[in-house]
Design a protein around this motif. Structure first.
Motif, PDB file in Angstrom:
ATOM      1  N   THR A   1      53.285 -10.876  28.381  1.00  0.00           N
ATOM      2  CA  THR A   1      53.028  -9.995  29.526  1.00  0.00           C
ATOM      3  C   THR A   1      53.788 -10.470  30.768  1.00  0.00           C
ATOM      4  O   THR A   1      54.378  -9.679  31.490  1.00  0.00           O
TER       5      THR A   1
ATOM      6  N   PHE B   1      61.639 -21.712  37.539  1.00  0.00           N
ATOM      7  CA  PHE B   1      60.939 -20.484  37.892  1.00  0.00           C
ATOM      8  C   PHE B   1      60.461 -20.538  39.343  1.00  0.00           C
ATOM      9  O   PHE B   1      60.652 -19.597  40.109  1.00  0.00           O
TER      10      PHE B   1
ATOM     11  N   THR C   1      55.882 -31.166  24.075  1.00  0.00           N
ATOM     12  CA  THR C   1      55.794 -29.741  24.411  1.00  0.00           C
ATOM     13  C   THR C   1      55.480 -29.572  25.887  1.00  0.00           C
ATOM     14  O   THR C   1      56.076 -28.739  26.566  1.00  0.00           O
TER      15      THR C   1
ATOM     16  N   VAL D   1      57.808 -10.006  35.225  1.00  0.00           N
ATOM     17  CA  VAL D   1      58.939 -10.528  35.997  1.00  0.00           C
ATOM     18  C   VAL D   1      60.028  -9.453  36.138  1.00  0.00           C
ATOM     19  O   VAL D   1      60.609  -9.260  37.208  1.00  0.00           O
TER      20      VAL D   1
ATOM     21  N   ASN E   1      56.545 -11.934  30.955  1.00  0.00           N
ATOM     22  CA  ASN E   1      57.945 -11.590  30.788  1.00  0.00           C
ATOM     23  C   ASN E   1      58.258 -10.226  31.410  1.00  0.00           C
ATOM     24  O   ASN E   1      59.157 -10.084  32.243  1.00  0.00           O
TER      25      ASN E   1
ATOM     26  N   MET F   1      45.432 -17.214  31.212  1.00  0.00           N
ATOM     27  CA  MET F   1      46.820 -17.572  30.903  1.00  0.00           C
ATOM     28  C   MET F   1      47.011 -19.085  30.973  1.00  0.00           C
ATOM     29  O   MET F   1      47.744 -19.672  30.198  1.00  0.00           O
ATOM     30  N   LEU F   2      46.328 -19.692  31.937  1.00  0.00           N
ATOM     31  CA  LEU F   2      46.541 -21.122  32.179  1.00  0.00           C
ATOM     32  C   LEU F   2      45.687 -22.027  31.299  1.00  0.00           C
ATOM     33  O   LEU F   2      46.062 -23.170  31.039  1.00  0.00           O
TER      34      LEU F   2
ATOM     35  N   ASN G   1      64.474 -22.200  24.624  1.00  0.00           N
ATOM     36  CA  ASN G   1      63.520 -22.017  23.534  1.00  0.00           C
ATOM     37  C   ASN G   1      64.172 -21.802  22.179  1.00  0.00           C
ATOM     38  O   ASN G   1      63.491 -21.811  21.164  1.00  0.00           O
TER      39      ASN G   1
ATOM     40  N   THR H   1      53.476 -17.739  38.758  1.00  0.00           N
ATOM     41  CA  THR H   1      53.860 -18.825  37.869  1.00  0.00           C
ATOM     42  C   THR H   1      52.869 -18.946  36.709  1.00  0.00           C
ATOM     43  O   THR H   1      53.258 -19.155  35.569  1.00  0.00           O
ATOM     44  N   ALA H   2      51.585 -18.775  37.039  1.00  0.00           N
ATOM     45  CA  ALA H   2      50.558 -18.912  36.008  1.00  0.00           C
ATOM     46  C   ALA H   2      50.812 -17.945  34.856  1.00  0.00           C
ATOM     47  O   ALA H   2      50.715 -18.312  33.685  1.00  0.00           O
ATOM     48  N   TYR H   3      51.137 -16.700  35.204  1.00  0.00           N
ATOM     49  CA  TYR H   3      51.343 -15.707  34.156  1.00  0.00           C
ATOM     50  C   TYR H   3      52.653 -15.930  33.394  1.00  0.00           C
ATOM     51  O   TYR H   3      52.884 -15.350  32.356  1.00  0.00           O
ATOM     52  N   PHE H   4      53.485 -16.736  33.964  1.00  0.00           N
ATOM     53  CA  PHE H   4      54.785 -16.991  33.337  1.00  0.00           C
ATOM     54  C   PHE H   4      54.704 -18.140  32.333  1.00  0.00           C
ATOM     55  O   PHE H   4      55.486 -18.211  31.391  1.00  0.00           O
ATOM     56  N   VAL H   5      53.739 -19.042  32.542  1.00  0.00           N
ATOM     57  CA  VAL H   5      53.626 -20.242  31.705  1.00  0.00           C
ATOM     58  C   VAL H   5      53.667 -19.961  30.194  1.00  0.00           C
ATOM     59  O   VAL H   5      54.380 -20.635  29.462  1.00  0.00           O
ATOM     60  N   PRO H   6      52.904 -18.981  29.701  1.00  0.00           N
ATOM     61  CA  PRO H   6      52.858 -18.793  28.243  1.00  0.00           C
ATOM     62  C   PRO H   6      54.219 -18.591  27.597  1.00  0.00           C
ATOM     63  O   PRO H   6      54.424 -18.976  26.441  1.00  0.00           O
ATOM     64  N   ILE H   7      55.180 -17.981  28.322  1.00  0.00           N
ATOM     65  CA  ILE H   7      56.488 -17.707  27.722  1.00  0.00           C
ATOM     66  C   ILE H   7      57.175 -19.006  27.322  1.00  0.00           C
ATOM     67  O   ILE H   7      57.977 -19.046  26.404  1.00  0.00           O
ATOM     68  N   VAL H   8      56.849 -20.068  28.027  1.00  0.00           N
ATOM     69  CA  VAL H   8      57.567 -21.320  27.831  1.00  0.00           C
ATOM     70  C   VAL H   8      56.946 -22.177  26.733  1.00  0.00           C
ATOM     71  O   VAL H   8      57.564 -23.088  26.214  1.00  0.00           O
ATOM     72  N   MET H   9      55.716 -21.864  26.382  1.00  0.00           N
ATOM     73  CA  MET H   9      54.990 -22.692  25.425  1.00  0.00           C
ATOM     74  C   MET H   9      55.691 -22.719  24.070  1.00  0.00           C
ATOM     75  O   MET H   9      55.958 -21.688  23.474  1.00  0.00           O
ATOM     76  N   GLY H  10      55.982 -23.903  23.557  1.00  0.00           N
ATOM     77  CA  GLY H  10      56.652 -24.026  22.266  1.00  0.00           C
ATOM     78  C   GLY H  10      55.816 -23.503  21.112  1.00  0.00           C
ATOM     79  O   GLY H  10      54.599 -23.432  21.197  1.00  0.00           O
TER      80      GLY H  10
ATOM     81  N   THR I   1      50.136 -10.388  23.622  1.00  0.00           N
ATOM     82  CA  THR I   1      49.930  -9.986  25.011  1.00  0.00           C
ATOM     83  C   THR I   1      49.891 -11.220  25.905  1.00  0.00           C
ATOM     84  O   THR I   1      50.500 -11.247  26.974  1.00  0.00           O
ATOM     85  N   TRP I   2      49.207 -12.251  25.445  1.00  0.00           N
ATOM     86  CA  TRP I   2      49.157 -13.501  26.195  1.00  0.00           C
ATOM     87  C   TRP I   2      50.561 -14.075  26.385  1.00  0.00           C
ATOM     88  O   TRP I   2      50.934 -14.519  27.458  1.00  0.00           O
TER      89      TRP I   2
END
Lengths: 436, 279, 301
Positions: free
Chosen positions: C179, B261, B250, C184, C181, B27-28, B211, C117-126, C175-176
């Motif tokens: 997930t 968060f 970005t 949470v 989302n 994910m990271l 977003n 937090t790590a799993y949450f990061v992708p939701i924010v990616m533009g 999925t990336w």
């Protein structure tokens, strides 16, 4: 019933527009604020023209908004669909969109013929000029950026393979040289986005078809994508693909970057004229390796020039300051002084002939060891036929890229898939397929 | 705090941690790439093999972005709009979710159906008429144009309707028997038990506004009013996009949301621990 | 509603029940906002779906657009693609999210705050970064993923060029992206399950699996209903991923209804047809949501 009232409204609106513009033309002093929608470099170019414009019209405030591209299309389209509400006064519009805006939203843009735009016609390349006009010749956009097809090739690779680039006259010659080049250098001749992962994956076919004087549609708006020229183009592409000299590189800026930097090994990149600057800026290490020439013709003695996209400036039909807006467009694109400022500010290749002929416009590039702009001026001089985008370019483009994907990825028969694509577009649009 | 861990628990703990860590790394990883990309100029971002070593252009990219493009305005606008939106929207959605979850009333099914229909129709279809409303109200380029139309976010209403179901009816009944007013019950009895869900709702609402792209693009007129995604889109051109700057933007735009968060996530886990402490 | 009907109801009110008006008061802001900003757009779009622009004039064509849609092979292709992604991606993602939420909530997991937090990061990616990123990763020639596959002796995968793999790519990207989302939402709901239930079960000798099955899952049911319905709607409207990754290709293998709608509206300027697609999609979503509600409620009983 709807059609009748609509036509009346349209007539009324056109008449009012005409009246306001006519009175304005005689008025000496213009005032008010006009907003211009554009994106990045073209916006910089127009911004650069504001100072000179304000010397002539000190009462007008010009605001240039950089909306971004492709964001600008959603913004303009929404405004058009909302009856022109909230549009800027001056709109920078792509050649692939303008035809559809003109036809679908008849009151969306000002008919510039009514304010004397026709006087400028002779100063611009005819094909480009015509694509900014409606079917009946009314002018809705003045060419801002005029792109022709650049043919960039890796001199080092051709030398290494012992192929004289000057011996390559036609695309058949080029494709025939591909295997030899690949054997000697390991490089593919050309890259294509075989799966069409971005919308504009039809560039090569459009170039080849343009070089034969054809396009998706003919001047009458009939479908010609599956005509002899279109078929010949796709057959050439298939021939190259079957010879194993076409690299499958997805579209997108990242992949373009890697090609010009030589990290994705291809020997030829047919790209629009704007790309010349990109090579110099983004791949400085490759100086001396890339060269530029006119594209080969499809048939010996045929055209070696094609319009490869471009943009226009138009005035929104709902603009409260049409006169000032038109004066700005005229100044930025249709005067030598204004066009010079615009070109210096943004670097968009102009269509205005006095500008192309002006001193210092053609300069030697050490990078390509050539006078780059001269190639493109030569191409504009070849009198390329009018490219009729119509209202349905986007549909035809989509249908074509799907056909091309079938040929490149599953070896489908070019004639079959092109006929299917043409039939699909005919079904969607009610257009007829031109008789060969 | 746990002190005594059995060997079995340790093994289980290691296994769980390892699996989550591998997934978390996946994910990271893209975010690492984003950070690296924002330290390069365009030509060095796209290379083969992918460039995974940080460069020295971060400061240049940030200066171009904040000084040259006025990106600070956008971050400020977005933060302000998203915060107001999350607070007001949180109230509106929670109240509606409470009504749907804890009351039986005439028209309930129809009204919830409407919420679902609004959720179901793609926003692209309603963009043009909504834009017309904003033109009529003379709201173009205003904050309220961004905040009000989607304040009653169907997703938020739905989220609260579902999570409110876990509030025991007896709790509300008991308060009524005690003679508490309906709004007092809501504010002082129901809301405090909903902290995890409210925190989640706050994040989602903030994120939805943060977003959102196409609608703000349409209603915002001048660059000083742009929100972050609109400002980022304005950096894109046909042949001259500065990707270093764009990706630095970005990366910056991710940070406030991550901050929020981190700030709110303690409420997701507060419940069980708080319950344990109470005993 | 008549007053005669109101009368007995009011009398039936016992101590501790809410006044009839209360729920409407709680709903009032939503009703006002919907009336102000939703009614007109929805009616407008419905009307638009009955029109077509012919020679620049918006012309009433009755159900013409819907008729055209019924026989449009590309629409069916988009529908099929969307449904395939729906039935594979949604269970996969929600299953993962459920396990993640349980892990996030468990003391067995170390550095919980960090991983959440790590799993949450992708939701924010533009979206732009997202597009470049996946194109960089999945590029068949020099993408990172194929590079890794080759380095362990596996063949390269035509991620975007093959109709099946292109769908797989979309599913991976989705999925990336989402997930975290759902995780949470589950995590928030997990908090409402009383800890005493677990303690009691543990005392009764229930295994971890039994506790998960008999306490965690039933406790999460409202959240599961929510995420199933929301993910279904989100997937049926799917647009971003095919737009930035595949442009719907190759040869429409990843064209979704959402993309087809966008193409018709904003590329072809056929807003009438786009609106018709929107309303048909709404109908499909309505039917599926009803089935899901029914199914999930039944299991709850």
């Amino acid at each position: 019933m709807f059609a009748a009232t609509g036509r009346l409204t349209r007539l009324a609106l056109a008449t009012t527009a005409l009246a306001t513009l006519a009175t304005a033309a005689s008025a000496s002093e213009l005032s008010g604020t006009i907003t211009v929608w554009s994106w990045t470099a073209p916006a910089d170019g127009l911004e650069a023209a504001v100072a000179g414009f304000n010397e002539l019209h000190p009462g007008v405030t010009v605001k240039v908004e950089d909306v971004g591209n492709p964001a600008i299309w959603d913004k303009i389209t929404t405004g058009m669909a909302a009856g022109g509400a909230g549009l800027a006064d001056v709109l920078n519009i792509g050649i692939d969109y303008i035809g559809n805006y003109i036809e679908t939203f008849p009151t969306g843009l000002v008919n510039l013929s009514e304010v004397g735009a026709d006087d400028l016609a002779a100063q611009f390349p005819s094909g480009m000029w015509a694509s900014g006009s409606s079917a009946d010749g009314a002018v809705y956009g003045i060419p801002y950026e005029v792109n022709t097809s650049g043919f960039f090739y890796r001199k080092d690779l051709f030398d290494q393979a012992g192929i004289d680039i000057n011996s390559i006259v036609t695309w058949d010659d080029l494709i025939a040289a591909g295997p030899k080049l690949k054997e000697a250098t390991g490089a593919d001749l050309i890259a294509m986005d075989k799966a069409a992962t971005v919308a504009d994956s039809a560039g090569l076919w459009q170039l080849l078809t343009n070089l034969q004087g054809a396009f998706y549609f003919n001047a009458a708006g009939e479908i010609t994508m599956n005509g002899p020229a279109g078929l010949r183009s796709l057959e050439l592409i298939k021939k190259a693909n079957d010879a194993g000299i076409v690299a499958d590189i997805p579209g997108g800026w990242d992949n373009f970057m890697m090609q010009i930097k030589g990290q994705t090994n291809v020997a030829v990149i047919p790209a629009a004229s704007w790309a010349a600057g990109v090579f110099e800026n983004e791949a400085p290490d490759m100086a001396g390796k890339w060269r530029l020439r006119l594209p080969p013709s499809v048939e010996a003695g045929g055209l070696t020039a094609a319009i490869s996209g471009g943009t226009y400036l138009s005035v929104a039909g709902t603009s409260p300051n049409k006169e000032a807006a038109w004066e700005f467009v005229k100044y930025a694109l249709g005067t030598l002084e204004g066009q010079q400022a615009t070109y210096e500010g943004g670097g968009m290749f102009p269509g205005f002939k006095p500008m192309l002929e002006s001193d210092g416009f053609v300069k030697k590039s050490d990078y390509f060891d050539a006078e780059v702009n001269k190639f493109f001026i030569d191409e504009l001089g070849q009198n390329t036929p009018v490219v009729n985008y119509t209202t349905d370019y986007a549909r035809a483009l989509k249908a074509y890229t799907d056909a091309q994907t079938q040929v490149l990825l599953s070896g489908a028969d070019p004639k079959t898939v092109l006929d299917e694509a043409a039939a699909l577009v005919a079904g969607q649009t009610g257009r007829t397929i031109a008789a060969n | 705090m746990r002190i005594n861990r059995s060997p079995q628990t340790r093994v289980a703990s290691l296994a769980v941690s390892a699996v989550v860590a591998i997934g978390g790394a996946l994910m990271l990883a893209p975010f690492y790439w984003l950070i690296v990309a924002s330290t390069h100029r365009t030509r060095d971002i796209f290379s083969n093999p992918p460039n995974l070593v940080p460069g020295d252009q971060l400061w240049t990219n940030l200066v171009n972005l904040f000084v040259g493009e006025g990106f600070g305005h956008a971050v400020l606008n977005s933060t302000l709009v998203a915060t107001i939106y999350a607070l007001l929207g949180g109230l509106v959605c929670t109240a509606a979710g409470y009504a749907f979850a804890k009351f039986r009333f005439a028209g309930q099914g129809v009204l919830f159906g409407i919420v679902l229909v609004i959720l179901a129709l793609p926003s692209q279809v309603t963009l043009v008429p909504l834009f017309q409303i904003m033109v009529q109200l003379n709201w173009l380029n205003t904050y309220q144009a961004l905040i009000l139309p989607n304040l009653a976010l169907p997703f938020g209403i739905f989220l609260m309707r579902q999570t409110m179901q876990s509030v025991p009816d007896e709790l509300i009944q008991a308060a009524r028997v005690d003679g508490a007013g309906e709004f007092r019950i809501f504010a002082q009895i129901v809301l405090p038990t909903m902290r995890p869900a409210l925190a989640a709702l706050g994040i989602f609402l903030f994120l939805a506004q943060w977003n959102d792209f196409v609608y703000p693009l349409i209603v915002l007129r001048t660059s000083d009013a742009y929100t972050v995604p609109v400002a980022l889109a304005s950096l894109q051109g046909l042949s001259d996009t500065d990707y270093g700057q764009l990706l630095a933007g970005t990366m910056v735009s991710v940070l406030p949301v991550l901050g929020l968060f981190l700030f709110l996530q303690r409420h997701f886990v507060a419940g069980i621990l708080a319950g344990a402490v109470k005993q | 509603m008549t007053s005669s009907k109101l009368q007995p109801a009011t009398r039936r009110r016992w101590r501790g029940s809410a006044p009839r008006l209360t729920p409407y008061l709680f709903l009032l802001p939503v009703l006002v906002l919907f009336a102000g900003f939703k009614v007109y757009p929805y009616i407008y779009a419905a009307w638009l779906s009955l029109t077509k622009i012919i020679k620049g004039q918006t012309t009433f064509v009755g159900l013409g657009n819907y008729g055209r849609l019924a026989t449009d092979p590309i629409f069916y292709k988009a529908l099929t693609n969307t449904l395939i992604i729906l039935v594979t991606q949604v269970p996969l993602m929600l299953g993962l999210a459920l396990l993640l939420a349980v892990a996030f909530n468990s003391t067995l997991l170390r550095f919980r705050a960090f991983w959440r937090t790590a799993y949450f990061v992708p939701i924010v990616m533009g979206l732009v970064a997202y597009g470049i990123l996946f194109s960089t990763l999945l590029n068949s020639h020099h993408g990172l993923v194929n590079f890794l596959l080759e380095s362990v002796g596996l063949p390269r995968v035509p991620w975007l060029a093959d109709p099946v793999w292109a769908k797989v790519s979309i599913i991976i990207a989705l999925t990336w992206h989402y997930t975290g989302n759902s995780a949470v939402i589950y995590l928030a709901q997990l908090q409402s399950i009383p800890g005493e239930l677990y303690e009691a079960a543990e005392i009764d000798g229930a295994t971890a699996w039994q506790r998960f099955w008999h306490i965690t899952l039933p406790g999460l049911r409202p959240a599961i209903t929510l995420t199933v319905v929301l993910s279904t709607i989100g997937t049926l409207q799917l647009f971003d991923e095919p737009y930035v990754l595949t442009n719907g290709g190759p040869n429409n293998a990843t064209l979704t209804i959402g993309m087809y709608l966008y193409q018709n509206g904003f590329k072809y300027f056929d807003f009438g047809y786009a609106s018709a697609i929107g309303y048909v999609l709404t109908g499909i979503i309505g039917v599926i949501a009803l089935v899901q509600f029914h199914f999930l409620r039944e299991r709850q009983a």
